[in-house]
Design an enzyme around this catalytic site. Structure first.
Site, mmCIF file in Angstrom:
data_model
loop_
_atom_site.group_PDB
_atom_site.id
_atom_site.type_symbol
_atom_site.label_atom_id
_atom_site.label_comp_id
_atom_site.label_asym_id
_atom_site.label_seq_id
_atom_site.Cartn_x
_atom_site.Cartn_y
_atom_site.Cartn_z
ATOM 1 N N ASP A 20 0.870 -1.183 0.000
ATOM 2 C CA ASP A 20 0.000 0.000 0.000
ATOM 3 C C ASP A 20 0.903 1.228 0.000
ATOM 4 O O ASP A 20 1.442 1.611 1.034
ATOM 5 C CB ASP A 20 -0.910 -0.012 1.241
ATOM 6 C CG ASP A 20 -1.831 1.208 1.286
ATOM 7 O OD1 ASP A 20 -1.576 2.190 0.540
ATOM 8 O OD2 ASP A 20 -2.796 1.184 2.069
ATOM 9 N N HIS A 135 -5.712 12.169 13.498
ATOM 10 C CA HIS A 135 -6.779 11.986 12.492
ATOM 11 C C HIS A 135 -7.901 11.086 13.016
ATOM 12 O O HIS A 135 -8.948 10.966 12.380
ATOM 13 C CB HIS A 135 -6.210 11.383 11.210
ATOM 14 C CG HIS A 135 -5.168 12.233 10.564
ATOM 15 N ND1 HIS A 135 -5.406 13.541 10.199
ATOM 16 C CD2 HIS A 135 -3.869 11.984 10.232
ATOM 17 C CE1 HIS A 135 -4.295 14.053 9.671
ATOM 18 N NE2 HIS A 135 -3.350 13.137 9.689
ATOM 19 N N TYR A 305 8.087 11.489 8.301
ATOM 20 C CA TYR A 305 8.383 10.294 7.511
ATOM 21 C C TYR A 305 9.755 10.303 6.854
ATOM 22 O O TYR A 305 10.140 9.328 6.233
ATOM 23 C CB TYR A 305 7.253 10.077 6.485
ATOM 24 C CG TYR A 305 5.913 10.092 7.200
ATOM 25 C CD1 TYR A 305 5.528 9.001 7.971
ATOM 26 C CD2 TYR A 305 5.098 11.228 7.194
ATOM 27 C CE1 TYR A 305 4.343 9.021 8.697
ATOM 28 C CE2 TYR A 305 3.910 11.258 7.913
ATOM 29 C CZ TYR A 305 3.535 10.152 8.664
ATOM 30 O OH TYR A 305 2.382 10.179 9.387
HETATM 31 C C1 X5A Z 1 -0.268 11.244 11.231
HETATM 32 C C2 X5A Z 1 -0.086 11.548 9.767
HETATM 33 C C3 X5A Z 1 -0.829 11.245 7.504
HETATM 34 C C4 X5A Z 1 -1.766 10.461 6.656
HETATM 35 C C5 X5A Z 1 -1.534 10.739 5.185
HETATM 36 C C6 X5A Z 1 -2.379 9.927 4.267
HETATM 37 N N1 X5A Z 1 -0.947 10.985 8.907
HETATM 38 N N2 X5A Z 1 -2.125 10.209 2.913
HETATM 39 O O1 X5A Z 1 0.854 12.235 9.420
HETATM 40 ZN ZN ZN Z 2 0.974 14.310 9.335
#
Ligand code: X5A
Ligand code: ZN
Length: 694
Positions: A20, A135, A305
């Site tokens: 994914d 989220h 990330y």
């Molecule tokens: C916690 C966070 C990001 C989700 C991105 C989905 N979520 N495309 O950074």
């Molecule tokens: Zn984020």
């Protein structure tokens, strides 16, 4: 009081078990990279280590529905296919057999941090967690988030600790729509989020992420969204957003606790955010929040990330929570000037920040790396980006050299020194603040004193000797900051000598904030090396971009607007190597106000602040300044009162005069203006209706 670091290795267990491309960035290495870096830099060892516990189902129930909690609980026994099928029912979510355990640890970590802070065991802290939370909604997982860690912490702070006002700062690059939904009608939680938006074309693609979503019902005015409609936002944009938008609201709200949804996908290099803020920026954001709520700041990891950028930004945050001064920000401080522009015109990304820039933090002998304000302020915004070209390559090479070093941190910073002359001032100083005994040589002191009649008497000479010694210690990097007391009649001349000594030592930019009756020394150079700011109670005037005077506002609201709306933007724009704060005759500043000003001026100069006091100041004043220079939170300013019309007018006039030269005064970007205007009416309404319950 220390800093807690809450973690549990089990939180590395959850991971994506199928293909994914959207979810694969949320990997276990995010935690290990951050923790490894904290260890290498000696920061983990300075924290109180707490092992995360699992939150109870009752605690999850503070914001989630029982059905949703059951649904997640049951994923523990599902096979891969079933997990994948269930994950598909949510937006950007993967479940793993360990998800329920990890997500409960993540909530538990946030709660443990909160309890440690609210019981006074520590001053502040960071919870390093996976999965993230902001989220997540009452009955839905979303965007890698399963349970809303920060929202549960806020609900718990209200319910178990009886808190009335909680500020949530969401600096993750995505909109924390989950947190917004959970508190949109709740006036006891002020939710601030900035996020990549691009007019709704960026995930989670929601209309309600825009600036006109401001809460509803009782909570009207307590949701603040700052959508970024372009990528490439950098240090100047983030700092300007805090100074001009978040902090004025936050001071008025007067939170008892600050929770940070600390996502680092808003940092340079992150594939999601595509922003340009460097890791040091998070030190500044943290420091700016530490002046609120008596310094009770709980940061909880969300996104981030790019492993190097994430790890370095986490270190910057923890280092600042520990009280160390924030490293100076690199690059011209021009909000709204974005990377494509910088690559073409500015030296910053062409000559990427290198190791030496970081090493120079405590040493002034290195040639300054920043553009001087006069070169980047006169010509306005650089021309727009030409299509194609070397832009991205330059940014990428800047990035790689930024993260090439194993560890960018210098040795633990040195502590402030206090050099006091009057023997009858006895102080309650923090244990590691040194009482300076040293003094410059008599000959040298007398030579500096010679041109000044007021420095002739012994007392003034003694103070000057101590000042020269302290200043050299600061300029050579042995002490970070200091306080000197002088006889009142010698204040102006002592300040003059301090400036001259700074210049002769090679300082390129020196910010002088003078309060009370202190005039700019008449024979000072006018070459942009000195920014002279006088806050003294006469009229507002900008004689040049480097010589500004403003009346001292009497009401708290006016004082804050002056600091946040004028002094700090100028200071951050100037990027001084050293700040002199002089509390001269009749400065009229109360202890908490002086402490806030001094504390915030640590930001722009890497902590190098020298405070000059009058000998007959109270010991309490010297003590309180020593503590903020040491990294402690300033005391509360007391009840908020709106700025007087005269103060507002003076400030508006000065900002109008100075805005063309000092870009940090401009309320950044179109989005920011829209937030301000959608809030303006509400903010005024709130002043009338919102009564802080202490
Ligand atoms: C916690 C966070 C990001 C989700 C991105 C989905 N979520 N495309 O950074
Ligand atoms: Zn984020």
């Amino acid at each position: 009081m220390g800093t807690a670091l809450v973690y549990h290795e089990d939180m590395t267990a959850t991971r994506l078990l199928w293909d994914d491309p959207e979810c694969e960035i949320e990997r276990p290495e995010r935690l290990t990279a951050a923790l490894d870096r904290l260890r290498k830099c000696g920061l983990e060892q300075r924290c109180l280590r707490l092992s995360a516990r699992e939150a109870s189902e009752e605690e999850l129930g503070l914001v989630h529905s029982p059905e949703y909690v059951s649904l997640v609980r049951e994923t523990q026994v599902l096979g891969k296919e079933e997990l994948q099928a269930l994950s598909g029912q949510f937006d950007a979510i993967y479940f793993h057999p360990s998800t329920f355990h990890c997500a409960r640890l993540a909530v538990g970590a946030a709660l443990q941090l909160l309890d440690a802070v609210l019981t006074g065991e520590v001053q502040n802290g960071l919870a390093l967690v996976r999965p993230p939370g902001h989220h997540s909604q009452r009955a839905a997982a979303s965007g890698f988030c399963v349970f809303n860690n920060v929202a549960i912490a806020a609900a718990h702070a209200k319910q178990k600790h009886g808190l009335h006002r909680i500020l949530i700062v969401d600096w993750d690059v995505h909109h924390g729509q989950g947190t917004q939904y959970l508190f949109e009608d709740d006036p006891s939680v002020l939710y601030f989020s900035w996020h990549r938006y691009e007019h709704g074309r960026f995930w989670p693609f929601l209309r309600e992420s825009d600036a006109d979503a401001v809460g509803r019902g009782q909570g009207l005015g307590f949701t603040v969204n700052l959508p970024w409609n372009q990528v490439g936002m950098g240090n100047a944009d983030y700092v300007a957003a805090f100074l001009h938008l978040l902090l004025p609201l936050a001071f008025e709200f007067d939170p008892e606790l600050v929770l940070v949804s600390a996502g680092f996908d808003s940092a340079i290099g992150d594939p999601e955010g595509q922003m340009q803020a460097t890791p040091e920026c998070f030190a500044h954001l943290t420091q700016l929040l530490q002046v609120l709520a008596g310094g009770r700041v709980c940061a909880v990891l969300e996104g981030g990330y790019h492993l190097e950028s994430l790890a370095e930004s986490v270190c910057m945050t923890v280092q600042t929570l520990l009280g160390d001064p924030a490293p100076p920000l690199s690059g011209p401080m021009c909000p709204g000037v974005h990377p494509e522009c910088l690559c073409r015109s500015g030296p910053t990304l062409e000559e990427p920040p290198a190791a030496s820039d970081y090493d120079s933090e405590l040493s002034l002998d290195v040639t300054p790396v920043q553009t001087s304000p006069s070169t980047h302020s006169s010509e306005g915004r650089p021309p727009p980006l030409l299509p194609g070209g070397p832009v991205c390559k330059t940014a990428a090479s800047a990035l790689s050299s930024l993260f090439d070093q194993p560890c960018l941190h210098p040795a633990p910073p040195v502590c402030p020194a206090v050099a006091l002359t009057a023997p009858d001032i006895t102080l309650v100083l923090p244990p590691d603040v040194t009482q300076q005994e040293g003094s410059a040589l008599n000959e040298e002191t007398e030579a500096w004193a010679k041109p000044h009649e007021s420095l002739a008497q012994d007392e003034a000479l003694t103070a000057l000797g101590k000042l020269l010694y302290l200043l050299d210690g600061m300029l050579d990097g042995q002490v970070s900051s200091g306080i000197v007391a002088t006889p009142p009649s010698a204040a102006a001349a002592t300040l003059d000598v301090a400036i001259q000594r700074g210049l002769s030592h090679g300082a390129q930019r020196l910010l002088c904030v003078a309060l009370g009756q202190l005039d700019r020394p008449p024979d000072l150079v006018h070459d942009g090396r000195i920014l002279w700011l006088n806050i003294r109670g006469k009229e507002a005037a900008a004689l040049s971009m480097f010589q500004v005077s403003t009346p001292l506002p009497v009401l708290t609201g006016g004082f804050l607007s002056c600091i946040l709306g004028l002094v700090l933007p100028l200071a951050y724009g100037f990027q001084p190597e050293l700040v002199l704060v002089a509390l001269g005759p009749a400065h009229g500043l109360q202890g908490p106000h002086a402490a806030l000003l001094t504390s915030m001026l640590r930001g722009p100069a890497g902590g190098r602040v020298l405070a000059l006091l009058e000998e007959d100041s109270t010991p309490q004043l010297a003590g309180i300044l020593a503590r903020v220079l040491h990294g402690e939170a300033p005391p509360s300013l007391g009840p908020y009162s709106v700025a007087s019309p005269e103060d507002t007018q003076a400030l508006r006039y000065l900002r109008g005069q100075l805005e063309p030269q000092w870009k940090m005064l401009q309320v950044t970007s179109e989005a920011d203006c829209r937030v301000s205007s959608s809030l303006r009416g509400l903010k005024l309404a709130k002043v009338g209706t919102f009564t802080p319950q202490k």
